[in-house]
Design a protein around this motif. Structure first.
Motif, PDB file in Angstrom:
ATOM      1  N   ASP A  46      79.406  49.960   3.108  1.00 25.56           N
ATOM      2  CA  ASP A  46      78.428  50.591   4.003  1.00 25.56           C
ATOM      3  C   ASP A  46      77.932  49.648   5.096  1.00 25.56           C
ATOM      4  N   GLN A  87      85.857  56.884   0.805  1.00 20.98           N
ATOM      5  CA  GLN A  87      85.257  56.141  -0.306  1.00 20.98           C
ATOM      6  C   GLN A  87      84.387  55.008   0.237  1.00 20.98           C
ATOM      7  N   MET A  88      83.127  55.046  -0.118  1.00 20.45           N
ATOM      8  CA  MET A  88      82.151  54.086   0.394  1.00 20.45           C
ATOM      9  C   MET A  88      81.573  53.243  -0.733  1.00 20.45           C
ATOM     10  N   THR A  90      78.500  50.976  -1.818  1.00 23.93           N
ATOM     11  CA  THR A  90      77.114  50.863  -1.389  1.00 23.93           C
ATOM     12  C   THR A  90      76.214  50.504  -2.565  1.00 23.93           C
ATOM     13  N   ALA A  96      73.826  54.447   2.631  1.00 21.56           N
ATOM     14  CA  ALA A  96      74.865  55.390   2.227  1.00 21.56           C
ATOM     15  C   ALA A  96      74.718  56.707   2.976  1.00 21.56           C
ATOM     16  N   LEU A  97      73.503  57.185   3.092  1.00 23.52           N
ATOM     17  CA  LEU A  97      73.264  58.432   3.818  1.00 23.52           C
ATOM     18  C   LEU A  97      73.624  58.282   5.293  1.00 23.52           C
ATOM     19  N   ALA A 100      77.368  58.319   5.536  1.00 22.92           N
ATOM     20  CA  ALA A 100      77.856  59.675   5.255  1.00 22.92           C
ATOM     21  C   ALA A 100      77.671  60.570   6.474  1.00 22.92           C
ATOM     22  N   ARG A 101      76.544  60.445   7.121  1.00 22.73           N
ATOM     23  CA  ARG A 101      76.312  61.237   8.333  1.00 22.73           C
ATOM     24  C   ARG A 101      77.251  60.835   9.466  1.00 22.73           C
ATOM     25  N   GLU A 104      80.778  62.440   8.255  1.00 21.63           N
ATOM     26  CA  GLU A 104      80.795  63.750   7.595  1.00 21.63           C
ATOM     27  C   GLU A 104      81.662  64.810   8.274  1.00 21.63           C
ATOM     28  N   ILE A 110      83.109  62.763   0.463  1.00 26.89           N
ATOM     29  CA  ILE A 110      82.629  61.388   0.446  1.00 26.89           C
ATOM     30  C   ILE A 110      82.448  60.980  -1.013  1.00 26.89           C
ATOM     31  N   ASP A 111      83.072  59.865  -1.371  1.00 23.14           N
ATOM     32  CA  ASP A 111      82.990  59.305  -2.718  1.00 23.14           C
ATOM     33  C   ASP A 111      82.129  58.055  -2.641  1.00 23.14           C
ATOM     34  N   VAL A 112      81.043  58.025  -3.388  1.00 21.70           N
ATOM     35  CA  VAL A 112      80.148  56.869  -3.378  1.00 21.70           C
ATOM     36  C   VAL A 112      80.478  55.992  -4.580  1.00 21.70           C
TER      37      VAL A 112
END
Length: 115
Positions: A46, A87-88, A90, A96-97, A100-101, A104, A110-112
């Protein structure tokens, strides 16, 4: 904001799992050519992604996420848009958000990874 209205179904699917230094766009496209239904990019941190700028690369017909040093950190294209999972890595919900934004509208999921 445009939201991806498709949802991924994993039942009876062939999936290119996330692998270190292997999940680049050429590999993902090859996997799709050879029958994969869903592909994962390699894990991207991230902190690195949050610095990136989204750039439409008209020469390659790709969407590039470019770091301040002009290095492409993540590249995707329309062909995989509905089948690629980002895949992130974080450890921070707010970062993370934000990432993702950022991605997106260019990925199917999205895989955290908080490991």
């Amino acid at each position: 904001m445009i939201l991806n209205s498709l949802s991924l179904c994993y039942h009876n699917k062939l999936i290119l799992a996330p692998m270190v230094r292997v999940g680049t766009l050429p590999m993902r496209l090859l996997a799709l050519d050879y029958g994969a239904d869903i592909v994962y990019c390699e894990e991207l941190i991230d902190l690195k992604m949050i610095q990136c700028k989204r750039v439409v690369n008209e020469v390659l017909s790709t969407v590039d996420f470019v770091a301040p040093d002009d290095r492409v950190v993540f590249r995707t294209c329309e062909r995989e848009q509905n089948r690629v999972v980002f895949q992130m890595g974080t450890s921070d919900a707010e970062r993370a958000l934000a990432v993702a934004r950022l991605v997106e509208n260019d990925v199917a999921g999205i895989d955290v990874n908080m490991g």
